[in-house]
Each structure stands twice: as C-alpha cells, then as structure tokens.
Design an enzyme around this catalytic site. Structure first.
Site, PDB file in Angstrom:
ATOM      1  N   GLY A  56     -76.262 -16.701 -26.504  1.00 42.83           N
ATOM      2  CA  GLY A  56     -76.664 -17.773 -25.602  1.00 42.83           C
ATOM      3  C   GLY A  56     -77.124 -18.958 -26.412  1.00 42.83           C
ATOM      4  N   CYS A  83     -75.746 -11.888 -31.329  1.00 47.43           N
ATOM      5  CA  CYS A  83     -76.332 -13.194 -31.677  1.00 47.43           C
ATOM      6  C   CYS A  83     -77.718 -13.353 -31.042  1.00 47.43           C
ATOM      7  CB  CYS A  83     -75.370 -14.304 -31.283  1.00 47.43           C
ATOM      8  SG  CYS A  83     -75.782 -15.865 -32.063  1.00 47.43           S
ATOM      9  N   TYR A  84     -77.862 -14.196 -30.023  1.00 47.74           N
ATOM     10  CA  TYR A  84     -79.171 -14.329 -29.379  1.00 47.74           C
ATOM     11  C   TYR A  84     -79.668 -12.973 -28.892  1.00 47.74           C
ATOM     12  CZ  TYR A  84     -82.798 -15.841 -26.123  1.00 47.74           C
ATOM     13  OH  TYR A  84     -83.984 -16.002 -25.468  1.00 47.74           O
ATOM     14  N   HIS A 170     -70.233 -12.979 -33.814  1.00 51.97           N
ATOM     15  CA  HIS A 170     -69.643 -12.819 -32.481  1.00 51.97           C
ATOM     16  C   HIS A 170     -68.397 -11.919 -32.518  1.00 51.97           C
ATOM     17  CE1 HIS A 170     -72.085 -15.623 -30.148  1.00 51.97           C
ATOM     18  NE2 HIS A 170     -72.237 -16.255 -31.300  1.00 51.97           N
ATOM     19  N   GLU A 172     -66.798 -10.864 -30.051  1.00 52.30           N
ATOM     20  CA  GLU A 172     -65.933 -11.110 -28.888  1.00 52.30           C
ATOM     21  C   GLU A 172     -64.889 -12.190 -29.115  1.00 52.30           C
ATOM     22  OE1 GLU A 172     -69.022 -12.018 -29.270  1.00 52.30           O
ATOM     23  OE2 GLU A 172     -69.592 -13.787 -28.095  1.00 52.30           O
ATOM     24  N   ASP A 228     -52.387 -13.823  -6.551  1.00 50.43           N
ATOM     25  CA  ASP A 228     -53.576 -13.169  -5.988  1.00 50.43           C
ATOM     26  C   ASP A 228     -53.341 -12.682  -4.563  1.00 50.43           C
ATOM     27  OD1 ASP A 228     -54.543 -14.039  -8.362  1.00 50.43           O
ATOM     28  OD2 ASP A 228     -55.801 -15.629  -7.526  1.00 50.43           O
ATOM     29  N   LYS A 371     -58.026 -12.351 -13.915  1.00 54.17           N
ATOM     30  CA  LYS A 371     -56.646 -12.731 -13.586  1.00 54.17           C
ATOM     31  C   LYS A 371     -55.600 -11.825 -14.246  1.00 54.17           C
ATOM     32  CE  LYS A 371     -54.075 -15.918 -11.549  1.00 54.17           C
ATOM     33  NZ  LYS A 371     -54.356 -16.491 -10.219  1.00 54.17           N
TER      34      LYS A 371
END
Ligand code: XMP
Length: 515
Positions: A56, A83-84, A170, A172, A228, A371
């Site tokens: 964050g 991280c944070y 990170h 991710e 969708d 998605k």
C-alpha cells in the site's frame, strides 16, 4: 454447503490487491479481497486458510496508517505480508521498522537464505521488484531473515512456527519472474490449500447453487451479445434449462448482423428461449436532432430501461433477473479506492445495468470472477470463440461512434465500415493484440475526386488502441500496409465515404471512444 477453501487478501492499497488476487486465482485458489480492518471474528467465521496483507502507499509511521485488527495474529491462520504488509507484521509483532530517507524503486537481486517454505524450489538468486521507503530494522520474536538484497538486509522474513512470512519485494508483479511460484508456495506449502478452484468446479457449484436458490421459478437475462451476458445465459441455462428466458433489445445501433447472430446463437446453438425486441424505431425517434454526447448517452440509457420494463411485464411473472456483474465491480463498490474523481467524464450505459429499485431479485453468478476467468468459463460452457475473445463494445453501441445526429442511414454507413475494419484487423492477426479497433463516423463531409468526378462525402476516423484496463490507452502503431488496405476498402466499398483518417491520440488526454 461447505465453503470453498478461502484465501483472504487484506487490502491496504487497491491496485496491489487486485494484482495479488489475479496471481492467487491463477494458482487455482479461491480468494477474496477484504478491507484491511476486517474483524478477526469475520475471518474466523469463514473457511479462511490463509491471509495475505497487501502492499500500500502508506508508511507505518503515517498519522493514519492503516492497521489490521490486532487479533488476526492470534487466529493461527498463515499470513504473508507484502511490502507494507511486511512492515505491519514487523511493527505489530514488536519488531521495528526504520524510516527510509531514500526510496528503493526498481529491480534488485534477492539472495535466498532459507530455501524452504515460501522459497522452496526457488533458485538461490532471483530478480525481484522493490518499491519502498521504510524497511524492517528489527525482527519480531521467533522470526529470521530468509532473504536479503544488497540494500535491504531483511528483504524477506519468516517464522516457521507462527506460519507468518513477510517479503519486502512485490511477488505479484511480472518484474519478479519467480513471484508466482513464491505465492504458490505460500498457498500450497504454508497454508496447505489444494488448487481446486477450476472452471469445472465453478460450473458444478454455481449450477447447484442456482438450482437451490431459484427452485422452479423463472429467471430472465438481458443479453447484449458480449462475453459476460452470454456466459451468464449459458451458465443459467445449464443449471435451469427452460426456466430461463433471454431478452435481447435491439436499439438499432448494433454492429452489422449482430442481432441476427445473437438470435441464432441462442435459439440454434444453445436452444435458449430468446425474446427479441426490435426497439430501433423508438430509439431513433428519441435521438432525432440530438447531437450532444451526454444527452445521447442519457437518452439511450433511460430508453433501454423503459423498453426493458415494458417488455418484461409482458412476459408474465418472472421473479429473478440474472446479470453479468464481475468481481472487479464488486470490489469497486465494497472497497472504495481512496482517490475518487469528482467529474463525470461519460455517463455509462451497460446493457443489463438496470436501476436499483427494479422489481426483480438479482442473481449475479459471475460476481466472484475476473474477466479472464469468465472467458475460461464461457469457453467450457460452449460459448463460441468470437464472442469470448471479443473486444469491449460500449452499451450505447455505434450511436456514440456517430458524431452528430444518429440516423438509420448513418448507422448503416458505420456498420459497413466497422465490418471492414474488424475483418481486416482480424485477417492481419491484430484483433487480439488490440484493446479495441473501430471506426468513427464524423459529422463533416470533405471534397474528393473519384473517376473524373468531384465528390463531397463523409469522413471516417479509424481508432485502434492498446490498453490493459481502459484507464489509459495508447494509439496502436498499426502497419501502414494494413491501414492502407482498410482505407482502400472503405472508400471503394462504402459509396458514402471518400476519406479515412487515423486517430493518433492516447488516453489521456483523449478518451478511447469519441463521445
Ligand atoms: P473511454 O471512451 O471513456 O472508454 O476511454 C473506456 C472504455 O469503456 C468503454 N465504454 C463503455 N462501455 N458502456 C459500456 O459498457 C458505456 O456507456 C461505455 N462508454 C465507453 C469503451 O469502449 C472503452 O473500452
């Protein structure tokens, strides 16, 4: 019914959380993003098998730095702080964090000191992505350093007994190539979660839940022809068969042959009961003389709802309405981002985006999915590829790509042009690489010469953009040969057009659509 194994991401900054959630889902583990201060009691009441504390933008020293519920440390659920999230672990468990004066940002080399648990099977030295000011300066009791970089001695920490880990980098982001493996290690090894979140599993559970919820009642679905709503229809149909009725409202500005294709797909391919409503005259009537983009959008949105309500009544008693709400929409309303924009740039109209006071009970079978998960689901349910891989298409359709008044004649011109652009982009292999590619009919005519004759005809702008989320976009560097083919075909095959221009603006400052 037992809840699926759940990994919870506590959100300390929306953009990071969403990316982490993507990685977790790719590892076939179900996860939800919850606000950072979610009570430990709530977590206890669910089948939570692991918690990730996201990164964050804050420093733990900020006056209103976000903190999790202090009881989460006693839950005995494995935790990974990123991280944070890692600094919060250090701070709250009585280690310490040193305020950074310099920001470390970019690629770094991580040397792994303990090749177990989250680092099992990971090479000794890996590239990782750093973005932080503060760093952990004193470890909490029972923790040890499990990885370091040149500038950050405690780049990864962990306590095997408490099953709590922290990484300063990170995992991710793609700039940490082994990041997905590290996250998988946390999920599979530390949390002991099995990778059972798959499309087959999802279809099975969703069908069971739909049957239990709807019983023998009827359900309606507003189809737009996009991935969708088509996937929702296919899923509900699989669960409930002919209890489902689909409604397709033709506003008059769909793409060429689109209405016909949707009808065929439903009735022939899926054997779904479809009610087709040709409301084009009504829409064109309302749009007569309207040139202002916002007015157009509002008229189309309002008229859509009116038509829908009038037609739904005619269908008799249908208590339920299925909608294609996706997980990112759910998060957006549940975890409001700290930065909100005050200006309305465009009033969006989404087919199926009906008012809240609607008399139906809403069913949203895709509300847990991203998605690309919807695409995979649609594929498994037999939705054809050209719908699954379709570029986004706005709810107001071609009406917002016709600058100036929308008339049936102008729609016809743009339908032909759009068809040419689409087929040439596909033929050249660019369709899937582009976020969107389309034509815009401008409200000006220009002089040209054809044969020996002067012409005074319409101008088309071709728009092709690359983007990851439509928040920003860049104009696509399409090959000149391709642009030439598109331009030639348009002026040769559309007698109403004598000029084609290419839009080379990015977003911002422009937007993707012209209105
Ligand atoms: P802009 O033009 O704002 O568009 O850069 C961003 C993305 O949103 C799509 N778009 C819409 N989608 N209803 C929709 O469902 C709408 O009213 C609408 N307006 C724009 C646009 O195609 C692009 O992908």
């Amino acid at each position: 019914m037992a809840e699926h194994d759940l990994l919870v991401i506590l959100d300390f900054g929306a953009q990071y959380s969403m990316l982490i959630a993507r990685r977790v889902r790719e590892a076939n583990v179900y996860c939800e993003i919850l606000p950072y201060n979610t009570p430990a009691e709530t977590l206890k009441s669910r089948n939570v098998k692991g918690i990730i504390l996201s990164g964050g933008p804050n420093s733990v020293y900020d006056k209103d730095a976000p903190h999790p519920d202090p009881s989460i440390w006693q839950l005995g659920i494995p935790i990974l702080g990123i991280c944070y999230g890692m600094q919060i672990i250090a701070k709250e468990l009585k280690g310490d964090v040193k305020k950074g004066h310099k920001h470390e940002y970019g690629k770094a080399e991580l040397e792994i000191d303990d090749p177990e648990n989250i680092f099992a099977g990971i090479p000794k030295k890996i590239k990782c992505w750093m973005s932080h000011g503060d760093s952990v300066s004193k470890l909490p009791q029972g923790f040890k350093i499990i990885g370091h970089t040149e500038n950050t001695p405690a780049a990864a920490i962990g306590s095997e007994d408490q099953k709590i880990y922290g990484v300063q980098f990170h995992p991710e982001v793609v700039h940490t190539p082994q990041g997905s493996e590290i996250i998988k290690n946390f999920l599979y090894i530390v949390c002991g979660i099995k990778p059972t979140w798959t499309t087959e599993h999802y279809i099975e559970t969703a069908c069971r839940e739909l049957k239990a919820k709807i019983g023998k009642e009827k359900i309606l679905c507003a189809l737009s022809g996009g991935v969708d709503s088509t996937t929702v229809a296919a899923l509900v149909h699989k669960a409930l068969g002919n209890q489902l009725t689909c409604m397709f409202i033709d506003q008059g500005f769909m793409r060429k042959d689109e209405a016909k294709k949707i009808k065929e797909l439903c009735s022939r391919h899926f054997k779904i009961h479809i009610v087709y409503i040709d409301a084009s005259e009504r829409f064109f009537g309302k749009l007569k003389g309207i040139v202002d983009p916002e007015q157009k959008r509002k008229i189309i949105g309002t008229e859509f709802i009116r038509v829908f309500e009038e037609e739904a009544i005619k269908l008799g008693e249908i208590p339920y309405l299925a909608q294609g709400t996706l997980y990112p929409d759910v998060i957006e309303s549940a975890v409001p981002s700290k930065v909100t924009t005050a200006h309305t740039i465009k009033t969006h109209h989404n087919v199926g985006g009906l008012p809240k006071d609607i008399k139906f009970k809403l069913i949203e079978p895709l509300r847990k999915l991203f998605k690309d998960e919807v695409r995979a689901l649609g594929k498994d349910l037999g939705v054809p590829d050209d719908i699954i891989m379709r570029q986004p298409f706005p709810g107001p359709g071609l009406a917002i790509r016709i600058i100036g008044e929308v008339t049936p004649e102008r729609v016809k011109i743009l339908q032909e042009v759009d068809d040419i652009i689409g087929s040439e982009i596909k033929r050249a292999g660019f369709y899937k690489k582009l976020w969107q590619s389309f034509g815009v009919l401008l409200p000006i005519r220009t002089v040209g010469v054809m044969g020996d004759k002067r012409t005074y005809l319409n101008t088309i702008a071709v728009r092709a953009v690359t983007s990851v989320d439509a928040m920003t976009a860049d104009w696509a560097r399409l090959p000149y040969d391709l642009l030439e083919t598109i331009s030639n075909r348009i002026v040769n095959e559309c007698p109403e057009v004598n000029r084609v221009v290419y839009d080379i603006s990015s977003k911002p400052p422009s937007t993707i659509e012209w209105e």
